[in-house]
Design a protein around this motif. Structure first.
Motif, PDB file in Angstrom:
ATOM      1  N   ALA A  24      31.972  34.420  36.953  1.00 48.21           N
ATOM      2  CA  ALA A  24      32.242  34.950  38.293  1.00 48.21           C
ATOM      3  C   ALA A  24      31.425  34.211  39.338  1.00 48.21           C
ATOM      4  O   ALA A  24      31.886  34.002  40.462  1.00 48.21           O
ATOM      5  N   ASN A  25      30.217  33.803  38.994  1.00 55.16           N
ATOM      6  CA  ASN A  25      29.383  33.085  39.951  1.00 55.16           C
ATOM      7  C   ASN A  25      29.774  31.623  40.052  1.00 55.16           C
ATOM      8  O   ASN A  25      29.409  30.956  41.011  1.00 55.16           O
ATOM      9  N   ALA A  26      30.490  31.088  39.056  1.00 57.80           N
ATOM     10  CA  ALA A  26      30.861  29.680  39.045  1.00 57.80           C
ATOM     11  C   ALA A  26      31.960  29.382  40.068  1.00 57.80           C
ATOM     12  O   ALA A  26      32.033  28.279  40.584  1.00 57.80           O
ATOM     13  N   VAL A  27      32.820  30.355  40.387  1.00 58.39           N
ATOM     14  CA  VAL A  27      33.927  30.137  41.321  1.00 58.39           C
ATOM     15  C   VAL A  27      33.473  30.549  42.721  1.00 58.39           C
ATOM     16  O   VAL A  27      33.059  31.688  42.924  1.00 58.39           O
ATOM     17  N   PRO A  28      33.535  29.643  43.690  1.00 63.85           N
ATOM     18  CA  PRO A  28      33.123  29.998  45.053  1.00 63.85           C
ATOM     19  C   PRO A  28      34.041  31.071  45.661  1.00 63.85           C
ATOM     20  O   PRO A  28      35.200  31.206  45.280  1.00 63.85           O
ATOM     21  N   GLN A  29      33.504  31.797  46.596  1.00 66.66           N
ATOM     22  CA  GLN A  29      34.254  32.885  47.242  1.00 66.66           C
ATOM     23  C   GLN A  29      35.507  32.348  47.935  1.00 66.66           C
ATOM     24  O   GLN A  29      36.566  32.967  47.862  1.00 66.66           O
ATOM     25  N   GLY A  30      35.426  31.211  48.598  1.00 65.20           N
ATOM     26  CA  GLY A  30      36.589  30.637  49.289  1.00 65.20           C
ATOM     27  C   GLY A  30      37.705  30.274  48.337  1.00 65.20           C
ATOM     28  O   GLY A  30      38.881  30.485  48.621  1.00 65.20           O
ATOM     29  N   GLU A  31      37.313  29.737  47.181  1.00 65.14           N
ATOM     30  CA  GLU A  31      38.321  29.381  46.169  1.00 65.14           C
ATOM     31  C   GLU A  31      39.004  30.622  45.629  1.00 65.14           C
ATOM     32  O   GLU A  31      40.221  30.639  45.441  1.00 65.14           O
ATOM     33  N   ARG A  32      38.234  31.674  45.369  1.00 59.51           N
ATOM     34  CA  ARG A  32      38.810  32.930  44.885  1.00 59.51           C
ATOM     35  C   ARG A  32      39.779  33.511  45.920  1.00 59.51           C
ATOM     36  O   ARG A  32      40.836  34.023  45.575  1.00 59.51           O
ATOM     37  N   GLU A  33      39.408  33.410  47.183  1.00 63.78           N
ATOM     38  CA  GLU A  33      40.266  33.936  48.256  1.00 63.78           C
ATOM     39  C   GLU A  33      41.581  33.154  48.328  1.00 63.78           C
ATOM     40  O   GLU A  33      42.649  33.730  48.502  1.00 63.78           O
TER      41      GLU A  33
END
Length: 82
Positions: A24-33
């Motif tokens: 979960a910490n490996a994927v940036p918030q912008g990418e998840r969005e």
């Protein structure tokens, strides 16, 4: 007209379990969005395709109703002022 195959579509909660771990910490918030937005657009496109297919089916099954709906729409378009 093929039936939809729901077995190859992941459930909406399938991703949630994976996000709880260390990844979960490996994927940036912008990418998840962006992924969430892309998934929403895919679901919306599928819904609109299904809706159009249902309308076409209804028009084939009820041709009289479809014809009156077309005439009614044409009348609305003629009387509408731009």
């Amino acid at each position: 007209m093929p039936d939809r195959d729901f077995h190859d579509m992941p459930s909406p909660g399938a991703k949630r379990g994976a996000e709880r771990g260390a990844e979960a910490n490996a994927v940036p918030q912008g990418e998840r969005e962006r992924e969430r937005e892309a998934e929403r657009r895919r679901r919306r496109a599928q819904f609109l395709r299904d809706l159009a297919e249902a309308r076409q089916l209804r028009d084939r099954v009820q041709p009289r109703r479809a014809k009156t709906a077309r005439l009614r729409h044409a009348m609305r378009m003629r009387t509408f002022r731009w």
